[in-house]
Design a protein around this motif. Structure first.
Motif, PDB file in Angstrom:
ATOM      1  N   GLY A   8       0.836  -1.210   0.000  1.00 38.55           N
ATOM      2  CA  GLY A   8       0.000   0.000   0.000  1.00 38.55           C
ATOM      3  C   GLY A   8       0.862   1.246   0.000  1.00 38.55           C
ATOM      4  O   GLY A   8       1.869   1.310   0.709  1.00 38.55           O
ATOM      5  N   ASN A   9       0.473   2.204  -0.826  1.00 37.57           N
ATOM      6  CA  ASN A   9       1.163   3.500  -0.872  1.00 37.57           C
ATOM      7  C   ASN A   9       0.196   4.545  -0.321  1.00 37.57           C
ATOM      8  O   ASN A   9      -0.791   4.876  -0.968  1.00 37.57           O
ATOM      9  N   TRP A  10       0.505   5.021   0.865  1.00 35.78           N
ATOM     10  CA  TRP A  10      -0.426   5.960   1.523  1.00 35.78           C
ATOM     11  C   TRP A  10      -0.243   7.403   1.047  1.00 35.78           C
ATOM     12  O   TRP A  10      -0.974   8.287   1.476  1.00 35.78           O
ATOM     13  N   LYS A  11       0.758   7.663   0.227  1.00 29.92           N
ATOM     14  CA  LYS A  11       1.002   9.021  -0.278  1.00 29.92           C
ATOM     15  C   LYS A  11       1.007  10.022   0.883  1.00 29.92           C
ATOM     16  O   LYS A  11       1.469   9.694   1.959  1.00 29.92           O
ATOM     17  N   MET A  12       0.431  11.221   0.697  1.00 28.64           N
ATOM     18  CA  MET A  12       0.497  12.235   1.768  1.00 28.64           C
ATOM     19  C   MET A  12      -0.774  12.183   2.623  1.00 28.64           C
ATOM     20  O   MET A  12      -1.503  13.155   2.759  1.00 28.64           O
ATOM     21  N   GLY A  96      10.681   6.132  -7.806  1.00 30.67           N
ATOM     22  CA  GLY A  96      10.238   6.496  -9.151  1.00 30.67           C
ATOM     23  C   GLY A  96       8.746   6.422  -9.363  1.00 30.67           C
ATOM     24  O   GLY A  96       8.284   6.194 -10.489  1.00 30.67           O
ATOM     25  N   HIS A  97       7.965   6.624  -8.283  1.00 28.23           N
ATOM     26  CA  HIS A  97       6.508   6.657  -8.466  1.00 28.23           C
ATOM     27  C   HIS A  97       6.172   7.740  -9.499  1.00 28.23           C
ATOM     28  O   HIS A  97       6.845   8.775  -9.562  1.00 28.23           O
ATOM     29  N   SER A  98       5.131   7.534 -10.272  1.00 28.60           N
ATOM     30  CA  SER A  98       4.836   8.479 -11.369  1.00 28.60           C
ATOM     31  C   SER A  98       4.547   9.885 -10.839  1.00 28.60           C
ATOM     32  O   SER A  98       4.806  10.866 -11.535  1.00 28.60           O
ATOM     33  N   TYR A 168       4.462  -2.176 -12.024  1.00 27.22           N
ATOM     34  CA  TYR A 168       3.960  -1.581 -13.271  1.00 27.22           C
ATOM     35  C   TYR A 168       2.705  -0.793 -12.929  1.00 27.22           C
ATOM     36  O   TYR A 168       1.713  -1.359 -12.468  1.00 27.22           O
ATOM     37  N   GLU A 169       2.797   0.520 -13.115  1.00 24.48           N
ATOM     38  CA  GLU A 169       1.676   1.396 -12.785  1.00 24.48           C
ATOM     39  C   GLU A 169       1.370   2.309 -13.974  1.00 24.48           C
ATOM     40  O   GLU A 169       2.000   3.369 -14.123  1.00 24.48           O
ATOM     41  N   PRO A 170       0.430   1.897 -14.836  1.00 24.53           N
ATOM     42  CA  PRO A 170       0.060   2.787 -15.941  1.00 24.53           C
ATOM     43  C   PRO A 170      -0.466   4.100 -15.367  1.00 24.53           C
ATOM     44  O   PRO A 170      -1.369   4.081 -14.516  1.00 24.53           O
ATOM     45  N   TRP A 172      -2.323   6.382 -16.377  1.00 24.85           N
ATOM     46  CA  TRP A 172      -3.743   6.653 -16.613  1.00 24.85           C
ATOM     47  C   TRP A 172      -4.657   5.886 -15.653  1.00 24.85           C
ATOM     48  O   TRP A 172      -5.850   6.175 -15.577  1.00 24.85           O
ATOM     49  N   ALA A 173      -4.106   4.954 -14.923  1.00 25.02           N
ATOM     50  CA  ALA A 173      -4.941   4.164 -14.005  1.00 25.02           C
ATOM     51  C   ALA A 173      -4.727   4.567 -12.544  1.00 25.02           C
ATOM     52  O   ALA A 173      -5.408   4.061 -11.655  1.00 25.02           O
ATOM     53  N   ILE A 174      -3.790   5.485 -12.282  1.00 25.31           N
ATOM     54  CA  ILE A 174      -3.480   5.827 -10.882  1.00 25.31           C
ATOM     55  C   ILE A 174      -4.426   6.889 -10.357  1.00 25.31           C
ATOM     56  O   ILE A 174      -4.479   8.002 -10.895  1.00 25.31           O
ATOM     57  N   GLY A 175      -5.188   6.509  -9.349  1.00 25.33           N
ATOM     58  CA  GLY A 175      -6.097   7.451  -8.688  1.00 25.33           C
ATOM     59  C   GLY A 175      -7.256   7.894  -9.577  1.00 25.33           C
ATOM     60  O   GLY A 175      -7.954   8.847  -9.249  1.00 25.33           O
ATOM     61  N   THR A 176      -7.476   7.213 -10.696  1.00 27.10           N
ATOM     62  CA  THR A 176      -8.515   7.637 -11.638  1.00 27.10           C
ATOM     63  C   THR A 176      -9.760   6.766 -11.543  1.00 27.10           C
ATOM     64  O   THR A 176     -10.792   7.103 -12.114  1.00 27.10           O
ATOM     65  N   TYR A 212       1.193  -5.015  -9.835  1.00 20.81           N
ATOM     66  CA  TYR A 212       0.375  -4.113 -10.660  1.00 20.81           C
ATOM     67  C   TYR A 212      -0.155  -2.997  -9.755  1.00 20.81           C
ATOM     68  O   TYR A 212      -0.592  -3.251  -8.626  1.00 20.81           O
ATOM     69  N   GLY A 213      -0.134  -1.762 -10.247  1.00 16.11           N
ATOM     70  CA  GLY A 213      -0.717  -0.643  -9.493  1.00 16.11           C
ATOM     71  C   GLY A 213      -1.537   0.242 -10.402  1.00 16.11           C
ATOM     72  O   GLY A 213      -1.129   0.527 -11.542  1.00 16.11           O
ATOM     73  N   GLY A 214      -2.663   0.691  -9.906  1.00 16.66           N
ATOM     74  CA  GLY A 214      -3.545   1.578 -10.675  1.00 16.66           C
ATOM     75  C   GLY A 214      -4.983   1.224 -10.383  1.00 16.66           C
ATOM     76  O   GLY A 214      -5.531   0.314 -11.010  1.00 16.66           O
ATOM     77  N   SER A 215      -5.542   1.918  -9.367  1.00 18.30           N
ATOM     78  CA  SER A 215      -6.944   1.710  -8.980  1.00 18.30           C
ATOM     79  C   SER A 215      -7.280   0.250  -8.667  1.00 18.30           C
ATOM     80  O   SER A 215      -8.390  -0.206  -8.913  1.00 18.30           O
ATOM     81  N   MET A 216      -6.321  -0.476  -8.103  1.00 16.33           N
ATOM     82  CA  MET A 216      -6.659  -1.823  -7.628  1.00 16.33           C
ATOM     83  C   MET A 216      -7.480  -1.672  -6.352  1.00 16.33           C
ATOM     84  O   MET A 216      -7.185  -0.816  -5.509  1.00 16.33           O
ATOM     85  N   GLY A 233       0.198  -6.337  -5.718  1.00 19.93           N
ATOM     86  CA  GLY A 233      -0.335  -5.028  -6.086  1.00 19.93           C
ATOM     87  C   GLY A 233       0.352  -3.918  -5.321  1.00 19.93           C
ATOM     88  O   GLY A 233       0.865  -4.131  -4.212  1.00 19.93           O
ATOM     89  N   LEU A 234       0.415  -2.749  -5.958  1.00 14.85           N
ATOM     90  CA  LEU A 234       0.799  -1.524  -5.250  1.00 14.85           C
ATOM     91  C   LEU A 234      -0.469  -0.675  -5.261  1.00 14.85           C
ATOM     92  O   LEU A 234      -0.932  -0.249  -6.323  1.00 14.85           O
ATOM     93  N   ILE A 235      -1.014  -0.484  -4.083  1.00 13.68           N
ATOM     94  CA  ILE A 235      -2.383   0.018  -3.968  1.00 13.68           C
ATOM     95  C   ILE A 235      -2.389   1.361  -3.255  1.00 13.68           C
ATOM     96  O   ILE A 235      -1.850   1.477  -2.145  1.00 13.68           O
ATOM     97  N   GLY A 236      -2.960   2.368  -3.877  1.00 17.72           N
ATOM     98  CA  GLY A 236      -3.047   3.684  -3.263  1.00 17.72           C
ATOM     99  C   GLY A 236      -4.312   3.795  -2.419  1.00 17.72           C
ATOM    100  O   GLY A 236      -4.374   3.317  -1.285  1.00 17.72           O
ATOM    101  N   GLY A 237      -5.335   4.418  -2.992  1.00 25.98           N
ATOM    102  CA  GLY A 237      -6.573   4.725  -2.273  1.00 25.98           C
ATOM    103  C   GLY A 237      -7.123   3.584  -1.434  1.00 25.98           C
ATOM    104  O   GLY A 237      -7.456   3.765  -0.255  1.00 25.98           O
ATOM    105  N   ALA A 238      -7.209   2.392  -2.015  1.00 24.33           N
ATOM    106  CA  ALA A 238      -7.847   1.272  -1.306  1.00 24.33           C
ATOM    107  C   ALA A 238      -7.009   0.763  -0.133  1.00 24.33           C
ATOM    108  O   ALA A 238      -7.530   0.039   0.722  1.00 24.33           O
TER     109      ALA A 238
HETATM  110  C1  PEP Z   1      -0.422   4.376  -6.387  1.00 28.26           C
HETATM  111  O1  PEP Z   1      -0.373   5.417  -5.778  1.00 28.26           O
HETATM  112  O2  PEP Z   1       0.626   3.764  -6.568  1.00 28.26           O
HETATM  113  C2  PEP Z   1      -1.728   3.888  -6.880  1.00 28.26           C
HETATM  114  C3  PEP Z   1      -1.737   2.832  -7.643  1.00 28.26           C
HETATM  115  O3  PEP Z   1      -2.832   4.607  -6.489  1.00 28.26           O
HETATM  116  P1  PEP Z   1      -4.375   4.144  -6.681  1.00 28.26           P
HETATM  117  O4  PEP Z   1      -4.474   2.720  -6.225  1.00 28.26           O
HETATM  118  O5  PEP Z   1      -5.160   5.078  -5.818  1.00 28.26           O
HETATM  119  O6  PEP Z   1      -4.687   4.257  -8.135  1.00 28.26           O
END
Ligand code: PEP
Length: 260
Positions: A8-12, A96-98, A168-170, A172-176, A212-216, A233-238
């Motif tokens: 999980g990536n909690w960001k800020m 190297g997060h996008s 791998y984090e496209p 266009w799929a991150i936080g969208t 895989y990361g991107g809105s998982m 998975g590398l998971i942000g929001g969830a």
């Molecule tokens: C991320 O921050 O690496 C990410 C994948 O975010 P989210 O799951 O919210 O798209």
């Protein structure tokens, strides 16, 4: 089958008190990672120590930072070293997060330097790659990802490459809320595995976990994690909600129990 890493990536988000409360709740849901699964949560720098302390009793839980500097010390205001991260009890670091590439001028070259620094300090780097939507539309997504990988791993030995994780984090799929389809994720992961085989040989390539990361989230994780080359998975929001993170960890455990 390769073990899973659910990260999980909690960001800020999440101050130290919120971090402690999160782990209190999470501990009630998962006291140990299921067989074949490791867990990783990456809070902001100021919550790392709280996270490491509060998660100590959860078997299979690792803590990681979201960035580091590639120098050991110096006049780099606002930066933090690998040793400082280790001192908190963390053992992983996202590189190297996008969002860092987009907003903080992170380049393939700095990703490479940071990955080498993490490895020499004994931290596990989670190296992020991924294309923008326009690049996918133009059909150059494989090329873009290959360039990021090759430059990111430049000068890194096979022995060290085995100690890394690639996400791998496209973009266009991150936080969208838009996720790569399981087929798109598998296609890119198979490509990345083949590129690692070309760089380091099959033995090393099969050992590098590809996340895989991107809105998982809990609704789509099962299908994504069921793909042959998706090792986590590398998971942000969830990941900010203990119950959805726990559900994703649970899916990984079930898939491993079925096929492992
Ligand atoms: C991320 O921050 O690496 C990410 C994948 O975010 P989210 O799951 O919210 O798209």
């Amino acid at each position: 089958m390769r073990p899973f890493l659910i990260a999980g990536n909690w960001k800020m988000h999440m101050n130290a008190a919120e971090t402690r409360a999160y782990f209190e709740t999470f501990k009630g849901l998962v006291s140990a990672a299921p067989n074949g699964v490791s867990m990783l949560l990456c809070p902001t720098f100021t919550s790392l120590t709280a996270a490491a302390e509060a998660s100590a009793a959860i078997t299979g839980m690792h803590i990681g930072a979201q960035n580091l500097h590639f120098e050991d010390k110096g006049a780099f205001t606002g930066e933090i070293t690998a040793e400082m991260i280790k001192e908190t009890g963390a053992d992983h670091v996202i590189i190297g997060h996008s969002e860092r590439r987009q907003y903080y001028n992170e380049t393939d070259e700095t990703v490479n330097k940071k990955t080498k620094k993490a490895l020499s300090a004994g931290l596990t780097p989670v190296v992020c790659v991924g294309e923008f939507l326009e690049e996918r539309k133009k059909g150059i997504h494989f090329e873009v990802v290959k360039k990021q990988m090759v430059a990111g791993y430049e000068g890194i030995s096979a022995d060290d490459a085995k100690k890394t994780v690639l996400a791998y984090e496209p973009v266009w799929a991150i936080g969208t809320g838009e996720t790569a389809s399981p087929e798109q994720a598998q296609e890119m992961h198979a490509f990345i595995r083949a590129e690692f085989t070309a760089l380091y040989g099959a033995d090393v390539a099969t050992k590098i976990p590809l996340l895989y990361g991107g809105s998982m989230n809990a609704a789509n994780a099962d299908e994504l994690l069921s793909q042959e080359d998706v090792d986590g998975g590398l998971i942000g929001g969830a990941s900010l909600k203990p119950d959805s993170f726990q559900q994703i960890v649970g899916f990984a455990g079930e898939i491993f129990a079925k096929n492992g």
